[in-house]
Design an enzyme around this catalytic site. Structure first.
Site, PDB file in Angstrom:
ATOM      1  CB  SER A   1      -0.940   8.686 -18.232  1.00  0.00           C
ATOM      2  OG  SER A   1      -1.302   8.267 -19.529  1.00  0.00           O
TER       3      SER A   1
ATOM      4  CG  ASN B   1     -11.576  10.780 -25.231  1.00  0.00           C
ATOM      5  OD1 ASN B   1     -10.364  10.835 -24.983  1.00  0.00           O
ATOM      6  ND2 ASN B   1     -12.252  11.795 -25.742  1.00  0.00           N
TER       7      ASN B   1
ATOM      8  CB  THR C   1     -21.357  -0.851  24.443  1.00  0.00           C
ATOM      9  OG1 THR C   1     -21.640  -0.721  25.843  1.00  0.00           O
ATOM     10  CG2 THR C   1     -22.085  -2.083  23.915  1.00  0.00           C
ATOM     11  CG  HIS C   2     -20.402   3.409  25.465  1.00  0.00           C
ATOM     12  ND1 HIS C   2     -20.796   4.561  24.831  1.00  0.00           N
ATOM     13  CD2 HIS C   2     -21.508   2.624  25.571  1.00  0.00           C
ATOM     14  CE1 HIS C   2     -22.091   4.503  24.581  1.00  0.00           C
ATOM     15  NE2 HIS C   2     -22.551   3.332  25.011  1.00  0.00           N
TER      16      HIS C   2
ATOM     17  CB  SER D   1      11.622  -1.347  20.215  1.00  0.00           C
ATOM     18  OG  SER D   1      12.433  -0.252  20.585  1.00  0.00           O
TER      19      SER D   1
ATOM     20  CE  LYS E   1       7.060  -1.741  23.060  1.00  0.00           C
ATOM     21  NZ  LYS E   1       6.881  -0.316  22.832  1.00  0.00           N
TER      22      LYS E   1
ATOM     23  CG  ASN F   1       6.465  -2.632  19.286  1.00  0.00           C
ATOM     24  OD1 ASN F   1       6.054  -2.684  20.446  1.00  0.00           O
ATOM     25  ND2 ASN F   1       7.554  -1.982  18.945  1.00  0.00           N
TER      26      ASN F   1
ATOM     27  CD  GLU G   1       1.647  -0.286  16.067  1.00  0.00           C
ATOM     28  OE1 GLU G   1       2.161   0.835  16.079  1.00  0.00           O
ATOM     29  OE2 GLU G   1       2.178  -1.271  16.611  1.00  0.00           O
TER      30      GLU G   1
ATOM     31  CE1 TYR H   1     -10.200  11.199 -20.840  1.00  0.00           C
ATOM     32  CE2 TYR H   1      -9.353  13.064 -22.086  1.00  0.00           C
ATOM     33  CZ  TYR H   1      -9.143  12.011 -21.219  1.00  0.00           C
ATOM     34  OH  TYR H   1      -7.893  11.761 -20.728  1.00  0.00           O
TER      35      TYR H   1
ATOM     36  CD  GLN I   1      -2.913  11.196 -18.419  1.00  0.00           C
ATOM     37  OE1 GLN I   1      -3.187  11.060 -19.611  1.00  0.00           O
ATOM     38  NE2 GLN I   1      -1.847  11.849 -18.008  1.00  0.00           N
TER      39      GLN I   1
ATOM     40  CE  LYS J   1      -5.456   6.027 -16.795  1.00  0.00           C
ATOM     41  NZ  LYS J   1      -6.644   6.853 -16.821  1.00  0.00           N
TER      42      LYS J   1
HETATM   43  N1  ARG Z   1      -4.148   8.853 -21.021  1.00  0.00           N
HETATM   44  C1  ARG Z   1      -5.488   9.284 -21.152  1.00  0.00           C
HETATM   45  C2  ARG Z   1      -6.262   8.988 -19.847  1.00  0.00           C
HETATM   46  O1  ARG Z   1      -5.761   8.253 -19.065  1.00  0.00           O
HETATM   47  C3  ARG Z   1      -6.141   8.571 -22.264  1.00  0.00           C
HETATM   48  C4  ARG Z   1      -7.187   9.377 -22.987  1.00  0.00           C
HETATM   49  C5  ARG Z   1      -6.548  10.530 -23.649  1.00  0.00           C
HETATM   50  N2  ARG Z   1      -7.465  11.233 -24.451  1.00  0.00           N
HETATM   51  C6  ARG Z   1      -7.183  12.404 -24.962  1.00  0.00           C
HETATM   52  N3  ARG Z   1      -8.080  12.970 -25.693  1.00  0.00           N
HETATM   53  N4  ARG Z   1      -6.071  13.049 -24.735  1.00  0.00           N
HETATM   54  O2  ARG Z   1      -7.325   9.511 -19.638  1.00  0.00           O
END
Ligand code: ARG
Length: 462
Positions: free
Chosen positions: A24, A111, A156-157, A278, A284, A286, A291, A318, A323, A326
């Site tokens: 990650s 964790n 409205t509408h 364009s 054009k 735009n 958009e 956990y 993971q 993110k």
């Molecule tokens: N890279 C992991 C995450 O983003 C961190 C926690 C990992 N924990 C584990 N027991 N493998 O969640």
């Protein structure tokens, strides 16, 4: 030798494909400065618990600071073999200061580290986000003040409904963003809570001072439940929902600009610098900027959905699935921040086309409600007044006339109660004047609302 921190119970090296599949660090490296901050605080807590000697603490602190500098200067190299940001920093610390580096992990788990870093990271993001929202609102206030006299049709509408001030239309988005700002401030109370001390999920077995850790890192308090601390992603989801609301409003704003800019409406103009051309049609101009805000909103709404689904049915505590929290979160933040910037530029650049608006507000029987309200003042119950006015509008439409052009004699055919004073009611200005109620589109009311926004802006600057 296998360099994994957890390699003790393994007989063979990790499959290289699995290594790639599970890493990650390619996206969580952005948490590095927060990982350092959290580690510095944790080292102090270990010292307080007599787990580190004063000397060991100093060495660890120095090592972490060196790594921090390398990260800041961009010379730190994140390695996929080290899986994630946490292991990368732990490994780098070991390479710098040797065995003592591993003491930092006493009673600590990734964790809890990952959620701690994420919460710290989001606290900083929240500041940026709030500032961008304030700039957007400020641009609206300035534009709204500059064009306070411009009247446009309200819809409205998507049908002509009643006249409104251009400023009243535009400030709708300032009100929406003010609410989102409040939402962020509310959310921060739940965000700024410290997981450290929860360890893997059951709470650390060492006498770590959780209150000290929370304070040291600028959190409001420790999270009072260890399993919740590592398992919950409420804080990310809540932010994603707020980001979705922001993008939803920006997409509606964009949609309106796109419509208003088309010759069929022709309500506004945008400067060339905010439009694109364009590759085939030379004429054009735009509104791609708007958009793309509208288009990118779909990604953020998707990010929210993606993250919600990630948590669905996930057992405590956990799981590695987490993971995947993110990427959608980071993407949504990046898009929302960029869209707020773009939308601010659009507000700054947009110009109402006064002549066209003057023309178009004569169309579409925008003053029909005024006739009905007038009849009410003559003692006719509103539902009947509404019905009567409907007949008047139909008559006017069939005869290709405007309400203000019908003669008193014609009006009297619909109701003998109608007098000459009806014509006073049949101007845009009068219709607006009657709406000087709090929150209404009367000029006084809109000025008061602008004043309120100005006051907020001043308060926010403090
Ligand atoms: N890279 C992991 C995450 O983003 C961190 C926690 C990992 N924990 C584990 N027991 N493998 O969640």
């Amino acid at each position: 030798m296998n360099t994994k921190a957890w390699s003790g119970r393994f007989k063979e090296e990790i499959d290289t494909f699995l290594e790639d599949f599970t890493e990650s660090v390619s996206f969580d490296y952005v948490l590095a400065p927060y990982e350092i901050r959290a580690s510095l605080a944790y080292a102090k807590a270990l010292r307080k618990a007599q787990i580190l000697t004063e000397e060991e603490l100093k060495v660890i602190e120095q090592g972490l600071r060196d790594i921090e500098r390398e990260i800041r200067e961009g010379t730190f190299s994140f390695r996929k073999e080290q899986e994630d940001v946490h292991m990368n920093i732990e490994r780098a610390l070991f390479e710098k200061i040797g065995e003592v580096a591993y003491k930092l992990h006493t009673g600590r788990s990734r964790n809890e580290q990952v959620v701690t870093d994420l919460r710290l990271y989001l606290a900083d993001e929240a500041e940026e986000l709030k500032n961008l929202i304030k700039s957007f609102i400020k641009a609206i206030v300035e534009k709204g003040e500059a064009y306070i006299d411009v009247i446009m049709p309200g819809f409205t509408h998507l049908q002509h409904a009643q006249p409104v001030l251009f400023t009243h239309w535009l400030t709708t988005y300032a009100e929406a963003m003010t609410c989102h700002l409040d939402r962020i401030i509310e959310w921060e109370k739940r965000l700024k809570l410290c997981p450290l001390g929860s360890s893997a999920f059951a709470g650390t077995g060492f006498p770590i001072d959780r209150d000290f850790l929370a304070k040291e890192l600028g959190f409001l308090a420790p999270i009072p439940h260890s399993i919740y601390a590592v398992s919950s992603r409420d804080f990310s989801l809540e932010l994603l929902f707020i980001l979705s609301l922001i993008m939803l409003d920006l997409s509606r704003f964009s949609e309106e600009l796109i419509l208003w800019l088309s010759p069929e409406f022709g309500f506004i103009d945008l400067p060339d610098r905010l439009c694109t051309g364009s590759s085939i049609m030379p004429q054009k101009k735009n509104p791609d900027s708007a958009e793309l805000i509208r288009g990118k909103a779909s990604i953020v709404l998707g990010n929210l959905m993606q993250h919600l689904i990630l948590l669905k049915n996930l057992p405590l505590s956990y799981n590695r699935d987490l993971q995947e929290d993110k990427p959608p979160l980071f993407q949504a933040l990046k898009i929302t921040k960029a869209s707020l910037r773009m939308a601010t530029l659009l507000v700054e650049g947009l110009q109402p086309k006064k002549e066209r608006l003057k023309e178009i507000t004569k169309e579409g029987y925008l003053l029909a409600t005024e006739v009905a309200d007038y009849l009410v003042t003559k003692g006719i119950p509103f539902r009947q007044a509404h019905h009567l006015t409907g007949q008047i509008v139909r008559y006017a439409e069939e005869n290709n006339r405007k309400l203000e052009d019908l003669t008193l004699e014609e009006y009297k055919r619909f109701s003998p109660l109608i007098e000459k004073d009806i014509y006073q009611w049949l101007t845009l200005e009068h219709a607006l004047f009657r709406r000087n109620i709090l929150g209404g589109t009367g000029k006084k009311a809109v000025r008061a609302y602008l004043k309120k926004l100005r006051k907020n802006l001043r308060l926010w600057e403090k």
